[in-house]
Scaffold this active site. Structure first.
Site, PDB file in Angstrom:
ATOM      1  N   ASN A 263      -1.867   2.692   5.303  1.00  0.00           N
ATOM      2  CA  ASN A 263      -0.920   1.639   4.946  1.00  0.00           C
ATOM      3  C   ASN A 263      -0.608   0.874   6.223  1.00  0.00           C
ATOM      4  O   ASN A 263      -0.106   1.465   7.177  1.00  0.00           O
ATOM      5  CB  ASN A 263       0.358   2.258   4.356  1.00  0.00           C
ATOM      6  CG  ASN A 263       1.475   1.236   4.215  1.00  0.00           C
ATOM      7  OD1 ASN A 263       1.222   0.051   4.073  1.00  0.00           O
ATOM      8  ND2 ASN A 263       2.707   1.708   4.259  1.00  0.00           N
ATOM      9  N   GLY A 264      -0.905  -0.429   6.234  1.00  0.00           N
ATOM     10  CA  GLY A 264      -0.614  -1.234   7.422  1.00  0.00           C
ATOM     11  C   GLY A 264      -1.765  -2.178   7.731  1.00  0.00           C
ATOM     12  O   GLY A 264      -2.611  -2.434   6.867  1.00  0.00           O
TER      13      GLY A 264
ATOM     14  N   CYS B 109       0.850  -1.184   0.000  1.00  0.00           N
ATOM     15  CA  CYS B 109       0.000   0.000   0.000  1.00  0.00           C
ATOM     16  C   CYS B 109       0.892   1.242   0.000  1.00  0.00           C
ATOM     17  O   CYS B 109       1.889   1.293   0.697  1.00  0.00           O
ATOM     18  CB  CYS B 109      -0.950   0.098   1.181  1.00  0.00           C
ATOM     19  SG  CYS B 109      -2.189  -1.200   1.213  1.00  0.00           S
TER      20      CYS B 109
ATOM     21  N   TRP C  54      -2.522  -2.859  -1.739  1.00  0.00           N
ATOM     22  CA  TRP C  54      -2.209  -4.291  -1.794  1.00  0.00           C
ATOM     23  C   TRP C  54      -3.141  -4.937  -0.790  1.00  0.00           C
ATOM     24  O   TRP C  54      -3.029  -4.709   0.410  1.00  0.00           O
ATOM     25  CB  TRP C  54      -0.748  -4.528  -1.414  1.00  0.00           C
ATOM     26  CG  TRP C  54      -0.297  -5.937  -1.625  1.00  0.00           C
ATOM     27  CD1 TRP C  54       0.108  -6.509  -2.794  1.00  0.00           C
ATOM     28  CD2 TRP C  54      -0.184  -6.959  -0.626  1.00  0.00           C
ATOM     29  NE1 TRP C  54       0.462  -7.824  -2.583  1.00  0.00           N
ATOM     30  CE2 TRP C  54       0.291  -8.125  -1.264  1.00  0.00           C
ATOM     31  CE3 TRP C  54      -0.436  -7.014   0.744  1.00  0.00           C
ATOM     32  CZ2 TRP C  54       0.518  -9.323  -0.590  1.00  0.00           C
ATOM     33  CZ3 TRP C  54      -0.212  -8.213   1.422  1.00  0.00           C
ATOM     34  CH2 TRP C  54       0.261  -9.346   0.745  1.00  0.00           C
TER      35      TRP C  54
ATOM     36  N   GLU D 156       9.063 -15.449  -9.276  1.00  0.00           N
ATOM     37  CA  GLU D 156       8.247 -14.273  -8.955  1.00  0.00           C
ATOM     38  C   GLU D 156       7.882 -13.440 -10.169  1.00  0.00           C
ATOM     39  O   GLU D 156       6.832 -12.848 -10.204  1.00  0.00           O
ATOM     40  CB  GLU D 156       8.864 -13.419  -7.844  1.00  0.00           C
ATOM     41  CG  GLU D 156      10.082 -12.641  -8.201  1.00  0.00           C
ATOM     42  CD  GLU D 156      10.590 -11.778  -7.037  1.00  0.00           C
ATOM     43  OE1 GLU D 156       9.792 -11.293  -6.229  1.00  0.00           O
ATOM     44  OE2 GLU D 156      11.805 -11.573  -6.963  1.00  0.00           O
TER      45      GLU D 156
ATOM     46  N   LYS E 208       6.199  -4.392  -3.344  1.00  0.00           N
ATOM     47  CA  LYS E 208       7.629  -4.202  -3.112  1.00  0.00           C
ATOM     48  C   LYS E 208       7.990  -4.272  -1.632  1.00  0.00           C
ATOM     49  O   LYS E 208       8.949  -4.921  -1.241  1.00  0.00           O
ATOM     50  CB  LYS E 208       8.027  -2.841  -3.690  1.00  0.00           C
ATOM     51  CG  LYS E 208       9.495  -2.493  -3.504  1.00  0.00           C
ATOM     52  CD  LYS E 208      10.350  -3.274  -4.456  1.00  0.00           C
ATOM     53  CE  LYS E 208      11.816  -2.966  -4.327  1.00  0.00           C
ATOM     54  NZ  LYS E 208      12.628  -4.062  -4.892  1.00  0.00           N
TER      55      LYS E 208
ATOM     56  N   HIS F 278      18.394 -37.400  -3.419  1.00  0.00           N
ATOM     57  CA  HIS F 278      17.763 -37.953  -2.218  1.00  0.00           C
ATOM     58  C   HIS F 278      16.247 -37.820  -2.268  1.00  0.00           C
ATOM     59  O   HIS F 278      15.601 -37.717  -1.222  1.00  0.00           O
ATOM     60  CB  HIS F 278      18.348 -37.287  -0.967  1.00  0.00           C
ATOM     61  CG  HIS F 278      19.800 -37.611  -0.777  1.00  0.00           C
ATOM     62  ND1 HIS F 278      20.235 -38.831  -0.334  1.00  0.00           N
ATOM     63  CD2 HIS F 278      20.917 -36.887  -1.052  1.00  0.00           C
ATOM     64  CE1 HIS F 278      21.553 -38.847  -0.303  1.00  0.00           C
ATOM     65  NE2 HIS F 278      21.995 -37.680  -0.741  1.00  0.00           N
TER      66      HIS F 278
ATOM     67  N   ARG G  57       4.100  -0.447  -4.720  1.00  0.00           N
ATOM     68  CA  ARG G  57       3.831  -0.914  -3.352  1.00  0.00           C
ATOM     69  C   ARG G  57       2.543  -1.728  -3.271  1.00  0.00           C
ATOM     70  O   ARG G  57       2.215  -2.286  -2.225  1.00  0.00           O
ATOM     71  CB  ARG G  57       3.728   0.280  -2.401  1.00  0.00           C
ATOM     72  CG  ARG G  57       4.996   1.085  -2.309  1.00  0.00           C
ATOM     73  CD  ARG G  57       4.815   2.261  -1.376  1.00  0.00           C
ATOM     74  NE  ARG G  57       4.637   1.826  -0.019  1.00  0.00           N
ATOM     75  CZ  ARG G  57       5.627   1.669   0.861  1.00  0.00           C
ATOM     76  NH1 ARG G  57       6.864   1.935   0.503  1.00  0.00           N
ATOM     77  NH2 ARG G  57       5.381   1.272   2.076  1.00  0.00           N
TER      78      ARG G  57
ATOM     79  N   LYS H  55      13.830 -15.502  -8.269  1.00  0.00           N
ATOM     80  CA  LYS H  55      13.711 -14.496  -9.324  1.00  0.00           C
ATOM     81  C   LYS H  55      12.842 -15.028 -10.459  1.00  0.00           C
ATOM     82  O   LYS H  55      11.950 -14.353 -10.949  1.00  0.00           O
ATOM     83  CB  LYS H  55      15.124 -14.156  -9.838  1.00  0.00           C
ATOM     84  CG  LYS H  55      15.446 -12.764 -10.154  1.00  0.00           C
ATOM     85  CD  LYS H  55      15.672 -11.809  -9.027  1.00  0.00           C
ATOM     86  CE  LYS H  55      14.715 -11.876  -7.904  1.00  0.00           C
ATOM     87  NZ  LYS H  55      14.974 -11.032  -6.783  1.00  0.00           N
TER      88      LYS H  55
ATOM     89  N   GLU I 282      18.332 -17.740  -4.813  1.00  0.00           N
ATOM     90  CA  GLU I 282      17.932 -16.430  -5.313  1.00  0.00           C
ATOM     91  C   GLU I 282      17.494 -16.538  -6.779  1.00  0.00           C
ATOM     92  O   GLU I 282      16.513 -15.925  -7.196  1.00  0.00           O
ATOM     93  CB  GLU I 282      19.087 -15.429  -5.139  1.00  0.00           C
ATOM     94  CG  GLU I 282      18.850 -14.052  -5.696  1.00  0.00           C
ATOM     95  CD  GLU I 282      17.620 -13.358  -5.124  1.00  0.00           C
ATOM     96  OE1 GLU I 282      17.002 -13.849  -4.175  1.00  0.00           O
ATOM     97  OE2 GLU I 282      17.251 -12.302  -5.684  1.00  0.00           O
TER      98      GLU I 282
HETATM   99  O1  M6R Z   1      12.718  -4.847   1.601  1.00  0.00           O
HETATM  100  P1  M6R Z   1      13.231  -6.180   2.047  1.00  0.00           P
HETATM  101  O2  M6R Z   1      14.624  -6.455   1.575  1.00  0.00           O
HETATM  102  O3  M6R Z   1      13.107  -6.393   3.526  1.00  0.00           O
HETATM  103  O4  M6R Z   1      12.275  -7.230   1.352  1.00  0.00           O
HETATM  104  C1  M6R Z   1      12.395  -8.600   1.613  1.00  0.00           C
HETATM  105  C2  M6R Z   1      11.632  -9.408   0.605  1.00  0.00           C
HETATM  106  O5  M6R Z   1      10.278  -9.104   0.648  1.00  0.00           O
HETATM  107  C3  M6R Z   1      12.162  -9.155  -0.822  1.00  0.00           C
HETATM  108  O6  M6R Z   1      13.521  -9.428  -0.916  1.00  0.00           O
HETATM  109  C4  M6R Z   1      11.396 -10.028  -1.830  1.00  0.00           C
HETATM  110  O7  M6R Z   1      11.689 -11.383  -1.619  1.00  0.00           O
HETATM  111  C5  M6R Z   1      11.732  -9.576  -3.252  1.00  0.00           C
HETATM  112  N1  M6R Z   1      10.536  -9.239  -3.960  1.00  0.00           N
HETATM  113  C6  M6R Z   1      12.385 -10.595  -4.072  1.00  0.00           C
HETATM  114  O8  M6R Z   1      12.710 -10.092  -5.328  1.00  0.00           O
END
Ligand code: M6R
Length: 610
Positions: free
Chosen positions: A99-100, A2, A75, A490, A605, A506, A27, A487, A483
């Site tokens: 927001n929250g 948000c 969001w 997502e 984000k 395994h 956001r 990537k 990672e």
């Molecule tokens: O802002 P932050 O680094 O705390 O965010 C953590 C995760 O939400 C963030 O890294 C998320 O996994 C990303 N969208 C991945 O690309």
């Protein structure tokens, strides 16, 4: 998670709301809305969907003469994406955006229902509006009403609030969720983050926890509980409007991938002293502090947690300090044993992730020293940690992090070197050489890797018609694989799992069949033979293998179907090159599939809810 924005001043408020909301959309983008004060009262226009949907609505119902407005991009948490659940929400004389999350909204809702309140949405936000309205009826003064209502609410919030009959006045409060105030030439602003304010001004002030402020067309007052009023201390951000724009790239993600070579230098160089040695004095951390650390617990979410896994290997390899990595949302419910010499390191690009913040607060409650590795300056995690190390990556707009993760990795690399050097495990010469690799070899190798789009596209073509993909690697390459898999998942929505190369046999190897794509990463020379054996295991079962491998290994042609070679000027250069390759493969796959790369479905984000 948000985004909120607000303005009061002498200019037309709606174009400012639309501009700010378009920046804040990363956001959350389930619904969007604005509330604007006009002569006859406050008007709300809101709808499900993205900013384009609101623009269309405003074309039909224009708001032309407002100088004071608030806006929101959502969001969804309580209640799905719908027109009704979109913000702003009204209750009596109160209109607000939020927001929250209000954790005790159910009990507040039933209490307010008992007093005759009527709710039109399923949101916790509408309950907060009703509560503030109820308190306003009793207190007859906005600041007192907000303070009284805030005392009843549990959870996280940043509110921007308009009160009927209070022309040109916007009230704000925050607890747990971020809120920035700003001073422009034609009035005053608020927003969830600075990037949304860059089109208007660079002068800002971050509102502190539980602070209330009142924005008027000619000034802002911070309003503490003792009834006094004082102006904010304005600062000037180093961010520029250009830093929050695409700059000719098709997507923010691609721009941010390309910014990585420079970002590594920005994150490393402030931690190099005049002798070329790793030194965190500029961050207020000296060698004695590093020497006092006996055990590190890294706490983070998502990619930041993956950066922690990479850091764990580096810190243990270089400094021999035992390091464990914890998912922040699990940390305080099953806390690991802490003892004398434990340091909790919280990693967060946004500095506002609720799970990471809760873990940080838990560690502080236990009296354990904390250090935050954060990108967004003056955010809650950065402020609350005992020590902070900024990554200086600049604004990251794409939901999928690239340069955020990359700079977390380079800062962790520097921490590993600084700890090893402080402990006498690394000579001056070796430490200097390792720092040079980060400053010189890594950016050069990443630049080189940027020009290999054709290889990444080819690798991506091999993935897009499959439902399941595997990444495998050993050691640091296993951390990188995690990672890489995140990537790909997502942004392209292709299911992908990362496995330690030796672990696949395994159980999970039963999922490998003819054509299953397997991407193997091999940046560690000593581990290549073992990884190659694991590649043979999957290839003999029909897997299509893409090997991302250091170029000084003579890879037999039958080992992989595709080979992406990595520069080997140093180990660090090879690791960061592999990172860039997997980011680009994910980007190309998402692009070939026509996905919304910067705004993947269901994500936001900055995740400011637990
Ligand atoms: O802002 P932050 O680094 O705390 O965010 C953590 C995760 O939400 C963030 O890294 C998320 O996994 C990303 N969208 C991945 O690309």
């Amino acid at each position: 998670m948000c985004g909120i924005i607000g303005y009061t001043g002498s200019a037309n408020a709606i174009p400012k709301m639309m501009k700010g909301l378009s920046v804040l959309e990363y956001r959350g983008y389930d619904s969007v809305g604005v509330a604007a004060q006009r002569k006859n009262g406050t008007e709300i226009v809101k709808c499900k969907g993205r900013i384009g949907a609101l623009e269309e609505k405003l074309r039909d119902e224009p708001i032309e003469d407002s100088r004071c407005a608030i806006g929101h991009t959502r969001w969804a948490t309580h209640g799905g994406p719908s027109d009704e659940n979109a913000h702003p929400h009204r209750a009596g004389k109160v209109v607000l955006v939020h927001n929250g999350i209000i954790e005790n909204y159910k009990e507040l809702r039933s209490e307010l229902l008992g007093k005759g309140a009527v709710f039109l949405s399923e949101t916790d936000t509408e309950v907060a509006a009703a509560l503030i309205n109820d308190c306003y009826a009793a207190e007859r003064e906005p600041v007192a009403a907000i303070r009284k209502a805030a005392a009843r609410m549990r959870g996280a919030f940043a509110f921007a609030i308009l009160f009927d009959g209070r022309e040109g006045e916007v009230y704000v409060i925050r607890r747990g969720s971020p809120l920035i105030l700003a001073r422009g030439r034609d009035g005053f602003y608020l927003a969830s983050d600075m990037t949304a304010l860059l089109p208007f001004t660079r002068e800002y002030c971050a509102l502190k926890e539980d602070e209330i402020a009142c924005l008027l067309p000619d000034g802002v007052s911070i309003c503490p509980a003792d009834g006094t009023r004082f102006p904010p201390e304005w600062k000037t951000t180093t961010m520029t409007p250009e830093s929050a724009q695409k700059g000719g790239f098709a997507h923010f993600m691609l721009k941010e991938i390309h910014e990585q070579p420079a970002a590594v230098v920005k994150s490393v160089s402030p931690r190099v002293n005049s002798k070329g040695l790793p030194d965190f004095s500029a961050d207020g951390i000296n060698a004695d502090f590093w020497r006092s650390v006996r055990h590190i617990q890294v706490v983070a979410c998502g990619s930041a947690m993956h950066a922690g896994l990479l850091g764990q290997r580096l810190i243990e390899d270089y400094a021999k300090v035992p390091t464990t990595v914890h998912i922040a949302s699990e940390y305080r419910y099953h806390p690991p044993v802490m003892s004398e010499g434990t340091l909790v390191v919280v990693i967060s690009q946004s500095g506002e992730t609720a799970d990471s913040l809760a873990a940080l607060r838990y560690a502080k409650e236990q009296g354990i020293p904390t250090l935050a590795i954060v990108n967004a300056v003056e955010t809650t995690i950065a402020r609350e940690a005992d020590r902070r190390v900024y990554t200086y990556a600049g604004p990251e707009i794409a939901v999928a992090t690239t340069k955020g993760y990359c700079t977390q990795a380079s800062v962790l690399w520097m921490i590993a070197l600084a700890m090893a050097h402080a402990a006498g495990r690394l000579t001056d010469e070796k430490a200097r050489e390792a720092v040079n690799c980060l400053l010189r070899d890594v950016p050069a190798a990443m630049e080189q890797m940027l020009s290999r789009e054709d290889r990444y596209r080819k690798a991506a073509r091999g993935l897009i018609n499959h439902e399941h993909v595997f990444y495998i690697g050993r050691g640091i390459d296993y951390a990188l694989s995690m990672e890489a898999a995140l990537k790909l998942k997502e942004i392209s929505y292709i299911h992908c799992e990362a496995y330690a190369a030796g672990e696949l046999k395994h159980g999970t190897i039963s999922l490998v069949e003819a054509g299953t794509p397997v991407l193997a990463i091999s940046t560690e020379r000593d581990l290549f033979d073992k990884t190659e054996s694991n590649i043979r295991e999957v290839r003999s079962r029909g897997a299509q293998v893409t090997l991302i491998c250091r170029s000084d290994i003579a890879v037999p042609s039958e080992t992989a179907d595709e080979l992406i070679s990595l520069p080997v000027s140093s180990n660090a250069a090879t690791v960061f090159s592999a990172l860039l390759a997997v980011q680009c493969i994910a980007y190309e796959a998402a692009s070939l599939l026509g996905c919304d790369i910067d705004r993947p479905r269901n994500l936001a984000k900055s995740v400011t809810v637990e």
